[in-house]
Design a protein around this motif. Structure first.
Motif, PDB file in Angstrom:
ATOM      1  N   ARG A 131       0.862  -1.192   0.000  1.00 10.11           N
ATOM      2  CA  ARG A 131       0.000   0.000   0.000  1.00 10.11           C
ATOM      3  C   ARG A 131       0.892   1.234   0.000  1.00 10.11           C
ATOM      4  O   ARG A 131       1.985   1.209   0.564  1.00 10.11           O
ATOM      5  CB  ARG A 131      -0.836   0.039   1.296  1.00 10.11           C
ATOM      6  CG  ARG A 131      -1.990  -0.920   1.307  1.00 10.11           C
ATOM      7  CD  ARG A 131      -2.841  -0.688   2.537  1.00 10.11           C
ATOM      8  NE  ARG A 131      -2.049  -0.882   3.754  1.00 10.11           N
ATOM      9  CZ  ARG A 131      -2.573  -1.129   4.950  1.00 10.11           C
ATOM     10  NH1 ARG A 131      -3.873  -1.195   5.093  1.00 10.11           N
ATOM     11  NH2 ARG A 131      -1.814  -1.294   6.004  1.00 10.11           N
ATOM     12  N   PRO A 132       0.428   2.323  -0.594  1.00  7.79           N
ATOM     13  CA  PRO A 132       1.233   3.542  -0.495  1.00  7.79           C
ATOM     14  C   PRO A 132       1.248   4.058   0.946  1.00  7.79           C
ATOM     15  O   PRO A 132       0.352   3.772   1.726  1.00  7.79           O
ATOM     16  CB  PRO A 132       0.491   4.521  -1.410  1.00  7.79           C
ATOM     17  CG  PRO A 132      -0.906   4.008  -1.482  1.00  7.79           C
ATOM     18  CD  PRO A 132      -0.818   2.518  -1.339  1.00  7.79           C
ATOM     19  N   THR A 133       2.297   4.793   1.268  1.00  4.86           N
ATOM     20  CA  THR A 133       2.373   5.446   2.581  1.00  4.86           C
ATOM     21  C   THR A 133       1.663   6.789   2.484  1.00  4.86           C
ATOM     22  O   THR A 133       1.922   7.566   1.561  1.00  4.86           O
ATOM     23  CB  THR A 133       3.836   5.639   2.986  1.00  4.86           C
ATOM     24  OG1 THR A 133       4.449   4.349   3.066  1.00  4.86           O
ATOM     25  CG2 THR A 133       3.950   6.330   4.334  1.00  4.86           C
ATOM     26  N   GLU A 134       0.786   7.047   3.418  1.00  4.92           N
ATOM     27  CA  GLU A 134      -0.075   8.229   3.336  1.00  4.92           C
ATOM     28  C   GLU A 134       0.064   9.101   4.572  1.00  4.92           C
ATOM     29  O   GLU A 134      -0.648   8.915   5.561  1.00  4.92           O
ATOM     30  CB  GLU A 134      -1.519   7.775   3.127  1.00  4.92           C
ATOM     31  CG  GLU A 134      -1.662   6.976   1.840  1.00  4.92           C
ATOM     32  CD  GLU A 134      -3.082   6.594   1.499  1.00  4.92           C
ATOM     33  OE1 GLU A 134      -3.898   6.416   2.421  1.00  4.92           O
ATOM     34  OE2 GLU A 134      -3.378   6.494   0.298  1.00  4.92           O
ATOM     35  N   PRO A 135       0.975  10.076   4.500  1.00 10.67           N
ATOM     36  CA  PRO A 135       1.158  10.950   5.664  1.00 10.67           C
ATOM     37  C   PRO A 135      -0.030  11.866   5.928  1.00 10.67           C
ATOM     38  O   PRO A 135      -0.198  12.339   7.041  1.00 10.67           O
ATOM     39  CB  PRO A 135       2.408  11.763   5.318  1.00 10.67           C
ATOM     40  CG  PRO A 135       2.573  11.638   3.848  1.00 10.67           C
ATOM     41  CD  PRO A 135       1.962  10.336   3.451  1.00 10.67           C
ATOM     42  N   GLY A 188      -6.708  15.944   5.382  1.00 10.76           N
ATOM     43  CA  GLY A 188      -5.495  16.640   4.965  1.00 10.76           C
ATOM     44  C   GLY A 188      -5.424  16.777   3.450  1.00 10.76           C
ATOM     45  O   GLY A 188      -5.061  17.835   2.915  1.00 10.76           O
ATOM     46  N   LEU A 203       5.515  22.118   4.275  1.00  8.26           N
ATOM     47  CA  LEU A 203       5.272  21.112   3.237  1.00  8.26           C
ATOM     48  C   LEU A 203       3.850  21.208   2.695  1.00  8.26           C
ATOM     49  O   LEU A 203       3.631  21.086   1.489  1.00  8.26           O
ATOM     50  CB  LEU A 203       5.534  19.707   3.782  1.00  8.26           C
ATOM     51  CG  LEU A 203       7.007  19.332   4.035  1.00  8.26           C
ATOM     52  CD1 LEU A 203       7.108  17.862   4.415  1.00  8.26           C
ATOM     53  CD2 LEU A 203       7.873  19.626   2.817  1.00  8.26           C
ATOM     54  N   ALA A 204       2.892  21.439   3.560  1.00 12.33           N
ATOM     55  CA  ALA A 204       1.501  21.528   3.099  1.00 12.33           C
ATOM     56  C   ALA A 204       1.346  22.687   2.116  1.00 12.33           C
ATOM     57  O   ALA A 204       0.672  22.559   1.092  1.00 12.33           O
ATOM     58  CB  ALA A 204       0.562  21.696   4.294  1.00 12.33           C
ATOM     59  N   PRO A 252      14.244  13.785   4.742  1.00 13.31           N
ATOM     60  CA  PRO A 252      12.941  13.406   5.291  1.00 13.31           C
ATOM     61  C   PRO A 252      11.817  14.239   4.679  1.00 13.31           C
ATOM     62  O   PRO A 252      10.739  13.704   4.386  1.00 13.31           O
ATOM     63  CB  PRO A 252      13.101  13.706   6.790  1.00 13.31           C
ATOM     64  CG  PRO A 252      14.569  13.607   7.051  1.00 13.31           C
ATOM     65  CD  PRO A 252      15.242  14.087   5.798  1.00 13.31           C
ATOM     66  N   GLU A 253      12.061  15.530   4.470  1.00 14.63           N
ATOM     67  CA  GLU A 253      11.027  16.392   3.895  1.00 14.63           C
ATOM     68  C   GLU A 253      10.752  16.000   2.442  1.00 14.63           C
ATOM     69  O   GLU A 253       9.610  16.036   1.976  1.00 14.63           O
ATOM     70  CB  GLU A 253      11.460  17.859   3.963  1.00 14.63           C
ATOM     71  CG  GLU A 253      11.535  18.421   5.383  1.00 14.63           C
ATOM     72  CD  GLU A 253      12.818  18.039   6.107  1.00 14.63           C
ATOM     73  OE1 GLU A 253      13.783  17.588   5.440  1.00 14.63           O
ATOM     74  OE2 GLU A 253      12.874  18.188   7.340  1.00 14.63           O
ATOM     75  N   MET A 282      10.983  13.036   1.225  1.00 15.65           N
ATOM     76  CA  MET A 282      10.186  11.810   1.261  1.00 15.65           C
ATOM     77  C   MET A 282       8.719  12.125   1.505  1.00 15.65           C
ATOM     78  O   MET A 282       7.825  11.622   0.812  1.00 15.65           O
ATOM     79  CB  MET A 282      10.698  10.893   2.369  1.00 15.65           C
ATOM     80  CG  MET A 282      12.113  10.419   2.143  1.00 15.65           C
ATOM     81  SD  MET A 282      12.485   9.008   3.206  1.00 15.65           S
ATOM     82  CE  MET A 282      11.405   7.773   2.462  1.00 15.65           C
ATOM     83  N   ARG A 283       8.484  12.952   2.513  1.00 20.57           N
ATOM     84  CA  ARG A 283       7.091  13.266   2.851  1.00 20.57           C
ATOM     85  C   ARG A 283       6.412  14.040   1.725  1.00 20.57           C
ATOM     86  O   ARG A 283       5.241  13.803   1.408  1.00 20.57           O
ATOM     87  CB  ARG A 283       7.049  14.059   4.156  1.00 20.57           C
ATOM     88  CG  ARG A 283       7.395  13.225   5.396  1.00 20.57           C
ATOM     89  CD  ARG A 283       6.521  11.991   5.495  1.00 20.57           C
ATOM     90  NE  ARG A 283       6.665  11.320   6.782  1.00 20.57           N
ATOM     91  CZ  ARG A 283       6.087  10.152   7.057  1.00 20.57           C
ATOM     92  NH1 ARG A 283       5.374   9.516   6.139  1.00 20.57           N
ATOM     93  NH2 ARG A 283       6.258   9.584   8.229  1.00 20.57           N
ATOM     94  N   GLN A 317       5.462  11.584  -0.926  1.00 22.52           N
ATOM     95  CA  GLN A 317       4.290  10.780  -0.536  1.00 22.52           C
ATOM     96  C   GLN A 317       3.009  11.611  -0.581  1.00 22.52           C
ATOM     97  O   GLN A 317       1.951  11.128  -1.014  1.00 22.52           O
ATOM     98  CB  GLN A 317       4.503  10.223   0.878  1.00 22.52           C
ATOM     99  CG  GLN A 317       5.618   9.182   0.957  1.00 22.52           C
ATOM    100  CD  GLN A 317       6.050   8.897   2.389  1.00 22.52           C
ATOM    101  OE1 GLN A 317       5.694   9.626   3.311  1.00 22.52           O
ATOM    102  NE2 GLN A 317       6.842   7.845   2.568  1.00 22.52           N
ATOM    103  N   MET A 318       3.091  12.859  -0.112  1.00 20.08           N
ATOM    104  CA  MET A 318       1.919  13.741  -0.160  1.00 20.08           C
ATOM    105  C   MET A 318       1.512  13.989  -1.611  1.00 20.08           C
ATOM    106  O   MET A 318       0.312  14.007  -1.940  1.00 20.08           O
ATOM    107  CB  MET A 318       2.239  15.071   0.545  1.00 20.08           C
ATOM    108  CG  MET A 318       2.427  14.931   2.056  1.00 20.08           C
ATOM    109  SD  MET A 318       3.301  16.360   2.803  1.00 20.08           S
ATOM    110  CE  MET A 318       2.031  17.630   2.746  1.00 20.08           C
ATOM    111  N   SER A 320       7.161   4.316  -1.791  1.00 24.76           N
ATOM    112  CA  SER A 320       6.057   4.443  -0.834  1.00 24.76           C
ATOM    113  C   SER A 320       5.030   5.467  -1.307  1.00 24.76           C
ATOM    114  O   SER A 320       3.899   5.457  -0.841  1.00 24.76           O
ATOM    115  CB  SER A 320       6.592   4.815   0.547  1.00 24.76           C
ATOM    116  OG  SER A 320       7.319   6.025   0.498  1.00 24.76           O
TER     117      SER A 320
END
Lengths: 534, 534
Positions: free
Chosen positions: A55-59, A64, A295-296, A343-344, A346-347, A350-351, A391
């Motif tokens: 499954r994909p990773t969903e932060p 959101g 990030l958002a 890390p940013e 990556m997130r 994923q976002m 991911s």
């Protein structure tokens, strides 16, 4: 089985098993000798698109995702996006967008954005001149493209230097050779020894003769993209109708963040869309520089910029295959330099995946890093980027092999290193069996507490294919490795690259098509190529 | 804001921002100068246990988990496990297991396995002599321990050599210094210059004086584990009742796969359990060697071996804190050498996580690699291992920093490199905000298509803490990096390690406790220490 093959644990030298040599054992039950020809540079995985099984990773929560969609719609409707292309503005106006009178700003009603975005296919194929190299973009499929557009090239022999056609061709050969590279994206290095007015002609000729994989065209002015489309059509032996009937190639455009689409990229994308070819739209939203530091906020802006161009392309030709691109990363707030594999990053990736799926669009992301040489930092940054694209369920992985220095250099050694980890990602996505045979209770009973599993039939029937076998990792023990020269990863990668290049044979291309390509290049050069003032 | 701080993109040297120097800007709104003392070797993240925010990755379906459980129960009930310890067999017989008359084989009824396994807590704490260093084991918490038990040590100055007490102490100091290392596991290197009969006394003395984090005891015979428990009790200033009331330390035992638990490990684990201390049970199930070549089979065997010992410990003392350990990986089928950080290692670790959660037990896994030097291969293998422990929801990460060569060497430089990536994993697990402020639509409107985000208040209020700042990565551009010596990752890591070691100050320990520890060591040495024929 070969009686000499016992299991040795770490600490026991095994000089008979050099890293790049294929297995030499007979396969039980077949009786055939599986020994490969010594002319094969490496044992690699077969050509196969990666199908992601996790499954994909969903932060982001569902709320959101909706919040970012809401912010993107406010950006599109309240702030607007600048389109520095009169034709683009005309198309958008005709489609219902609000174009600032006498200006370049375009504002979009959210309902219009949804309507036009929904026209884009969530999954499609691109068929190159060799139909066996057709790739699927979308769903759970992930395909990889080579590093694109670095101005510099480096290898261990010559160090870091501006890109040349020779280096360009070597990287094309590696891209063709490695099955884990599914398509050719932008130039793997910019061959600055070719004059800019005719560079695209020589480069496309090289691409279409040294490889048979899906091709990319730069959106850098009218002539370049038109020439590229024509050459892909010629190489495929296609009529204009056949070419335009289904995606045969692609381009990638970047917004000039914040909130702006420039003329050359728009013009190229519109020409490609008009003929049904794929466009990836990748905003250049580095958080803290060209986009908000949050990030958002950066993903909201990235989403708005991407959707604005996607609406345009769907207005020009409903159903144009498009990809939502993510390049959002953070900058080093000490130096302002872009950072990758963080890390940013990556997130953000994923976002972006969540947003792309929300709109039903395929996602593009990258295997990027900031390191200056193919050392440990490069490896962990790239590994983190690969886990990000994995991911995030990225469908198109740009810069999958060869990228260093934030994209300022294409590294021969890094290319080979990346192919090793790309293969490992493919192996990671093999489904895991849990049949009675896989559970192996009988084999465990047979071996008992005193035994060893290597000798039993359960192992013998499976050991050749049970585990992924790397071509670059050195798993020999320290003593053996040290005695053989303590060769480190980049040096091993270099040796493999040289062997591949020495053995390289270009894929088949009918002589009449090759001649037609050469004629086209000669004619267009005689005409002066393309303007260089883009 | 500091006016001189513009945003520079790659290609622009910034010599004023050396990698390890803390930010020097004033924090807006506070007015204070956040400049740190120059005596701080690096800027690191604060002491904090990692709370995993992603869902675990689950390669097995629910039926797959049940199939592996079923296979493990068949192994336990039909095949059985050898317990080479009479006391252990007596405990198990009393608890209802079937002990082979006159033999060592023990068979378990599945209902009994479930009943005793259910006694184990799914989450608990371990409190070291400094209660501020208390760690939680279980749930979504992940804690890291240093590399444990390599016979060799390496650093750039001296190369690879057998471990010494000096190297042992340096690695303890790094383990204490780095906040991302939460507990001390086995000796970070085996100090072979200390006689084996008294080594544990000197080592525990060093551990309890150079660090204040949770301690580990080797289960290698009666005296070692008893001495270790006594020293931890003394260092904590605890009565026997206080010591036994709550977990204060831990041991890790390995089964002698296949299907066997040996005397020294069992004896130590039983002594620890009797006094309420934590035991991690980690079968040594390398697929294709000591376990089936199939991952499902290897995990079934791992599960059976772990549960067998866990049942014993729960029979001895219901509620004993235990951890299910996973060390399953594949071997290189060419050489027999164990491989780590492989696709199979990742999947085995994730599958182990699913099984541990099925039984309500915390999971232990490792940050392992097979590479012989801290180069790119080491980095990608370790990064893959870290993504395995992350996605498996491992609660205790053994060998989190310093491991090379399949565990045969502790590397000073790799230790520092691993701490960099461990910090990045921590940063990766920061929740992502999607408030109105995070969405930043106002800031995007303020900047517009012509601007840049660095200067706006939204950025200024957040830039110091918005992104993770690495202490080891070099993000300067190529020219600056090359001019300053083109220093690669291991050399940078070495310089950081030397700076940390030069500045190291041991944590506080009351003088009377230190003296009591020294007295205990002297007395036990005078008594001859421990036998060396284990």
């Amino acid at each position: 089985m070969a009686a000499a093959q016992g299991v040795r644990l770490a600490g026991t030298p095994n000089k008979d098993a050099p890293m790049t040599e294929p297995l030499r054992r007979k396969r039980g039950g077949r009786g055939g000798n599986t020994r490969r020809s010594d002319t094969r540079a490496i044992q690699q995985l077969p050509w196969e698109m990666l199908e992601l099984i996790d499954r994909p990773t969903e932060p982001l929560s569902e709320e959101g995702v909706r919040a970012i969609d809401g912010a993107a719609m406010r950006i599109l409707s309240e702030i607007g996006i600048d389109f520095l292309h009169e034709g683009a503005r005309a198309h958008l106006k005709a489609a219902g967008a609000e174009v600032e009178p006498g200006g370049v700003r375009v504002r979009f009603d959210p309902a219009m954005v949804r309507e036009f975005t929904a026209r884009a296919p969530s999954r499609f194929t691109i068929t190159p001149r060799n139909p066996e190299r057709t790739v699927t973009i979308g769903g759970r499929i992930q395909v990889n493209g080579n590093v694109a557009s670095p101005p510099n090239y480096s290898d261990l022999e010559g160090g870091r230097r501006p890109g040349t056609r020779a280096a360009f061709r070597d990287l094309l050969r590696l891209s063709q050779y490695f099955n884990c590279i599914h398509l050719m994206s932008g130039y793997p290095v910019e061959p600055v020894d070719l004059h800019a007015s005719v560079r695209h002609l020589d480069c496309l000729y090289d691409k279409l003769t040294l490889t048979d994989k899906v091709c990319h065209a730069y959106s850098l002015g009218v002539e370049r993209v038109e020439d590229a489309m024509e050459m892909v059509r010629i190489a495929g032996g296609l009529t204009e109708e056949e070419f335009a009937a289904t995606p045969r190639m692609f381009t990638n455009i970047n917004s000039s963040s914040p909130l702006k689409h420039d003329w050359p990229m728009l013009d190229g994308a519109m020409r490609m869309a008009a003929r049904g070819q794929m466009v990836s739209v990748t905003p250049f939203t580095l958080a803290g520089a060209m986009a908000p530091v949050t990030l958002a906020g950066a993903i909201a802006q990235q989403t708005a910029e991407a959707l604005a161009a996607i609406v345009l392309l769907q207005a020009i030709r409903p159903g144009t295959p498009v990809v939502m691109g993510s390049f959002t990363s953070n900058v080093d707030m000490k130096s302002g330099a872009p950072a990758f594999g963080t890390p940013e990053y990556m997130r953000a990736t994923q976002m972006s995946g969540q947003m792309a799926r929300f709109y039903g669009l395929p996602l593009r992301a990258s295997n990027a890093c900031a390191a200056n040489c193919p050392d440990a930092q490069a490896a962990w940054e790239s590994a983190f980027s690969l886990w990000a694209v994995q991911s995030a369920h990225a469908n198109l992985v740009y810069h999958a092999a060869g990228w260093l220095e934030g994209g300022l250099v294409a590294s021969l050694e890094k290319f080979v290193m990346d192919c090793e980890t790309l293969q490992q990602m493919a192996a990671y996505n093999r489904p895991i069996g849990v049949t009675e045979e896989d559970l192996a209770v009988e084999a465990i009973a047979e071996v008992g507490p005193q035994g060893h599993f290597f000798g039993v039939a359960h192992t013998q029937a499976r050991y050749e294919t049970a585990f992924y076998a790397p071509f670059l990792s050195d798993w020999r023990n320290f003593e053996t490795w040290a005695e053989s020269g303590a060769v480190r990863t980049p040096e091993r990668a270099n040796a493999i690259a040289r062997k591949i290049l020495a053995e390289f044979e270009p894929p088949a291309l009918a002589e009449d098509r090759r001649e037609a390509l050469a004629d086209f290049v000669a004619r267009r050069k005689a005409e002066g190529g393309a303007p260089t003032d883009f």
